[in-house]
Design a protein around this motif. Structure first.
Motif, PDB file in Angstrom:
ATOM      1  N   ILE A 104     -78.691 -23.949   7.137  1.00 10.71           N
ATOM      2  CA  ILE A 104     -78.436 -22.505   7.092  1.00 10.71           C
ATOM      3  C   ILE A 104     -79.552 -21.769   7.814  1.00 10.71           C
ATOM      4  N   LEU A 105     -79.169 -20.753   8.597  1.00 10.42           N
ATOM      5  CA  LEU A 105     -80.126 -19.888   9.271  1.00 10.42           C
ATOM      6  C   LEU A 105     -79.845 -18.445   8.881  1.00 10.42           C
ATOM      7  N   ASP A 106     -80.875 -17.763   8.363  1.00 12.87           N
ATOM      8  CA  ASP A 106     -80.762 -16.356   7.987  1.00 12.87           C
ATOM      9  C   ASP A 106     -81.518 -15.522   9.017  1.00 12.87           C
ATOM     10  N   LEU A 107     -80.774 -14.774   9.823  1.00 13.41           N
ATOM     11  CA  LEU A 107     -81.357 -13.997  10.912  1.00 13.41           C
ATOM     12  C   LEU A 107     -81.810 -12.627  10.422  1.00 13.41           C
ATOM     13  N   ILE A 151     -88.065 -23.232   1.772  1.00 16.23           N
ATOM     14  CA  ILE A 151     -87.548 -22.502   2.929  1.00 16.23           C
ATOM     15  C   ILE A 151     -88.573 -22.528   4.053  1.00 16.23           C
ATOM     16  N   ARG A 152     -88.089 -22.671   5.284  1.00 15.55           N
ATOM     17  CA  ARG A 152     -88.964 -22.595   6.458  1.00 15.55           C
ATOM     18  C   ARG A 152     -88.796 -21.225   7.104  1.00 15.55           C
ATOM     19  N   TRP A 153     -89.880 -20.687   7.635  1.00 22.09           N
ATOM     20  CA  TRP A 153     -89.877 -19.345   8.194  1.00 22.09           C
ATOM     21  C   TRP A 153     -90.278 -19.383   9.662  1.00 22.09           C
ATOM     22  N   TYR A 154     -89.468 -18.718  10.514  1.00 18.98           N
ATOM     23  CA  TYR A 154     -89.731 -18.672  11.949  1.00 18.98           C
ATOM     24  C   TYR A 154     -89.899 -17.230  12.400  1.00 18.98           C
ATOM     25  N   HIS A 155     -90.854 -17.019  13.278  1.00 19.51           N
ATOM     26  CA  HIS A 155     -91.075 -15.713  13.889  1.00 19.51           C
ATOM     27  C   HIS A 155     -90.338 -15.698  15.220  1.00 19.51           C
ATOM     28  N   GLY A 156     -89.294 -14.870  15.323  1.00 25.35           N
ATOM     29  CA  GLY A 156     -88.514 -14.872  16.552  1.00 25.35           C
ATOM     30  C   GLY A 156     -87.469 -13.785  16.581  1.00 25.35           C
ATOM     31  N   LYS A 157     -86.771 -13.725  17.712  1.00 28.91           N
ATOM     32  CA  LYS A 157     -85.716 -12.732  17.935  1.00 28.91           C
ATOM     33  C   LYS A 157     -84.366 -13.312  17.536  1.00 28.91           C
ATOM     34  N   ALA A 158     -83.597 -12.550  16.794  1.00 34.98           N
ATOM     35  CA  ALA A 158     -82.285 -13.019  16.356  1.00 34.98           C
ATOM     36  C   ALA A 158     -81.336 -13.219  17.526  1.00 34.98           C
ATOM     37  N   GLY A 165     -78.712 -25.418  19.848  1.00 31.89           N
ATOM     38  CA  GLY A 165     -77.341 -25.020  19.585  1.00 31.89           C
ATOM     39  C   GLY A 165     -76.552 -26.100  18.864  1.00 31.89           C
ATOM     40  N   ASP A 166     -75.424 -25.692  18.268  1.00 34.90           N
ATOM     41  CA  ASP A 166     -74.504 -26.604  17.577  1.00 34.90           C
ATOM     42  C   ASP A 166     -75.200 -27.388  16.468  1.00 34.90           C
ATOM     43  N   THR A 167     -76.102 -26.725  15.732  1.00 36.30           N
ATOM     44  CA  THR A 167     -76.874 -27.449  14.714  1.00 36.30           C
ATOM     45  C   THR A 167     -76.807 -26.824  13.322  1.00 36.30           C
ATOM     46  N   PHE A 168     -76.146 -25.678  13.175  1.00 36.58           N
ATOM     47  CA  PHE A 168     -76.117 -25.001  11.873  1.00 36.58           C
ATOM     48  C   PHE A 168     -74.680 -24.939  11.338  1.00 36.58           C
ATOM     49  N   ASP A 169     -74.569 -25.049  10.018  1.00 34.24           N
ATOM     50  CA  ASP A 169     -73.269 -24.908   9.352  1.00 34.24           C
ATOM     51  C   ASP A 169     -72.997 -23.457   8.979  1.00 34.24           C
ATOM     52  N   LEU A 170     -74.072 -22.679   8.817  1.00 33.42           N
ATOM     53  CA  LEU A 170     -73.937 -21.284   8.408  1.00 33.42           C
ATOM     54  C   LEU A 170     -75.053 -20.464   9.029  1.00 33.42           C
ATOM     55  N   VAL A 171     -74.681 -19.334   9.633  1.00 30.29           N
ATOM     56  CA  VAL A 171     -75.653 -18.349  10.117  1.00 30.29           C
ATOM     57  C   VAL A 171     -75.329 -17.031   9.426  1.00 30.29           C
ATOM     58  N   THR A 172     -76.350 -16.385   8.869  1.00 31.95           N
ATOM     59  CA  THR A 172     -76.146 -15.135   8.149  1.00 31.95           C
ATOM     60  C   THR A 172     -77.070 -14.044   8.687  1.00 31.95           C
ATOM     61  N   ALA A 173     -76.718 -12.805   8.392  1.00 33.06           N
ATOM     62  CA  ALA A 173     -77.574 -11.651   8.707  1.00 33.06           C
ATOM     63  C   ALA A 173     -77.268 -10.573   7.675  1.00 33.06           C
ATOM     64  N   SER A 174     -78.309 -10.016   7.071  1.00 29.38           N
ATOM     65  CA  SER A 174     -78.129  -8.989   6.040  1.00 29.38           C
ATOM     66  C   SER A 174     -78.867  -7.716   6.433  1.00 29.38           C
ATOM     67  N   LEU A 175     -78.144  -6.596   6.419  1.00 30.67           N
ATOM     68  CA  LEU A 175     -78.725  -5.278   6.677  1.00 30.67           C
ATOM     69  C   LEU A 175     -79.495  -5.264   7.998  1.00 30.67           C
ATOM     70  N   LEU A 176     -78.951  -5.971   8.987  1.00 31.26           N
ATOM     71  CA  LEU A 176     -79.612  -6.102  10.289  1.00 31.26           C
ATOM     72  C   LEU A 176     -78.939  -5.279  11.379  1.00 31.26           C
ATOM     73  N   ALA A 187     -75.261  -9.427  21.118  1.00 34.62           N
ATOM     74  CA  ALA A 187     -76.022 -10.588  21.586  1.00 34.62           C
ATOM     75  C   ALA A 187     -76.355 -11.527  20.425  1.00 34.62           C
ATOM     76  N   ILE A 188     -76.622 -10.959  19.243  1.00 34.62           N
ATOM     77  CA  ILE A 188     -76.888 -11.770  18.053  1.00 34.62           C
ATOM     78  C   ILE A 188     -75.647 -12.580  17.679  1.00 34.62           C
ATOM     79  N   LEU A 189     -74.480 -11.977  17.812  1.00 31.44           N
ATOM     80  CA  LEU A 189     -73.239 -12.716  17.535  1.00 31.44           C
ATOM     81  C   LEU A 189     -73.060 -13.867  18.517  1.00 31.44           C
ATOM     82  N   ARG A 190     -73.357 -13.630  19.792  1.00 31.83           N
ATOM     83  CA  ARG A 190     -73.228 -14.702  20.784  1.00 31.83           C
ATOM     84  C   ARG A 190     -74.221 -15.831  20.496  1.00 31.83           C
ATOM     85  N   GLU A 191     -75.443 -15.455  20.093  1.00 36.79           N
ATOM     86  CA  GLU A 191     -76.439 -16.466  19.757  1.00 36.79           C
ATOM     87  C   GLU A 191     -76.015 -17.236  18.508  1.00 36.79           C
TER      88      GLU A 191
END
Length: 288
Positions: A104-107, A151-158, A165-176, A187-191
């Motif tokens: 899971i990736l939470d953007l 949980i692991r934390w990354y500093h980056g652009k959503a 690519g092709d490595t996550f089962d779920l990508v989420t974004a809250s109040l973004l 662009a976030i949707l395409r990523e």
């Protein structure tokens, strides 16, 4: 950048909210952290902050999310401005997940409120939180450590994570999305589409676009520079244009919106059919 003093937030709401928040506790937290050392540890030294992010104030805070003051006040303030209850809203969004994701990736994870709930909901999953602010990630990391969550934390652009690519089962974004320009949201949707495996899910929690279209006063209250452009759009349409299928829009508590979509499974390539020579079967004639 300067904080606007003419907003309703600065004139009326900030003093009211201040009466509900323990300012001494926030100050103690802020002074207990070596922000420079911690941000240097977490920050990606090669990351260039996009102009849409570093040039704006958010919520009346000078410097926006690239400040320690934003990081220590985000949770105390948000609990009052995601009605009826911030945790309930985030939990209701997570209930829209269909499968049992293992990665899971939470953007735009901010202080990790949704990220933590995702890890608690799917304890066997690998969960990663990504955000543009190292200060917010400091708070997210503290929150996860208190609950002993891996949980692991990354500093980056959503919109440009740099992850495989092709490595996550779920990508989420809250109040973004209401805090990014529309072209960045797309662009976030395409990523997200690129990052998901075939059959993977995308989940977005944000404000109800229909409600926000008639609420321009929110921009004045909270100093939200992109919220009206978000309100004029249609996330479900953006999902479909990106390539997501079976898209859904669920209205939560009347004023929040959860959007869901699935990345299609890749189409299996047909194996080439070969015809072996057989003197007993004329070419083009099937055996009886």
């Amino acid at each position: 950048m300067t904080v606007r003093t003419d907003t309703l937030w600065e004139q009326f709401l900030k003093p009211i909210v201040g009466s509900f928040i323990d300012g001494e506790e926030i100050n103690d937290l802020q002074t207990s952290i070596d922000w420079e050392t911690e941000s240097d540890r977490i920050a990606n030294p090669n990351l260039e902050y996009p102009d849409y992010y570093r040039s704006q104030n958010f919520h009346g805070i000078q410097g926006g999310y690239l400040t320690s003051s934003a990081a220590v006040t985000y949770d105390p303030i948000t609990r009052y401005f995601v009605p009826p209850h911030e945790t309930w809203v985030r939990e209701d969004a997570i209930k829209q997940i269909k499968g049992n994701p293992q990665r899971i990736l939470d953007l735009g994870c901010g202080t990790g409120s949704t990220t933590v709930l995702l890890q608690e909901t799917f304890p066997n999953a690998e969960v990663i939180g990504l955000d543009l602010s190292p200060y917010m990630l400091i708070m997210a990391e503290r929150k996860a450590k208190e609950k002993q969550l891996p949980i692991r934390w990354y500093h980056g652009k959503a919109e440009e994570t740099g992850l495989d690519g092709d490595t996550f089962d779920l990508v989420t974004a809250s109040l973004l999305f209401h805090e990014t320009p529309v072209e960045i949201s797309k662009a976030i949707l395409r990523e997200s589409f690129r990052l998901l495996k075939g059959g993977g899910e995308f989940l977005l929690l944000d404000g109800n676009q229909d409600t926000l279209r008639d609420s321009e006063w929110l921009t004045n209250i909270f100093e939200e520079p992109y919220i009206q452009d978000y309100a004029k759009g249609n996330v479900e349409s953006w999902l479909e244009t990106t390539g997501f299928v079976a898209t859904e829009t669920e209205i939560v508590w009347g004023i929040h919106q959860v959007n869901w979509g699935r990345k299609p499974q890749p189409v299996a390539k047909s194996s080439p059919v070969t015809v072996e020579e057989n003197d007993d079967i004329p070419y083009g004639v099937a055996p009886a």
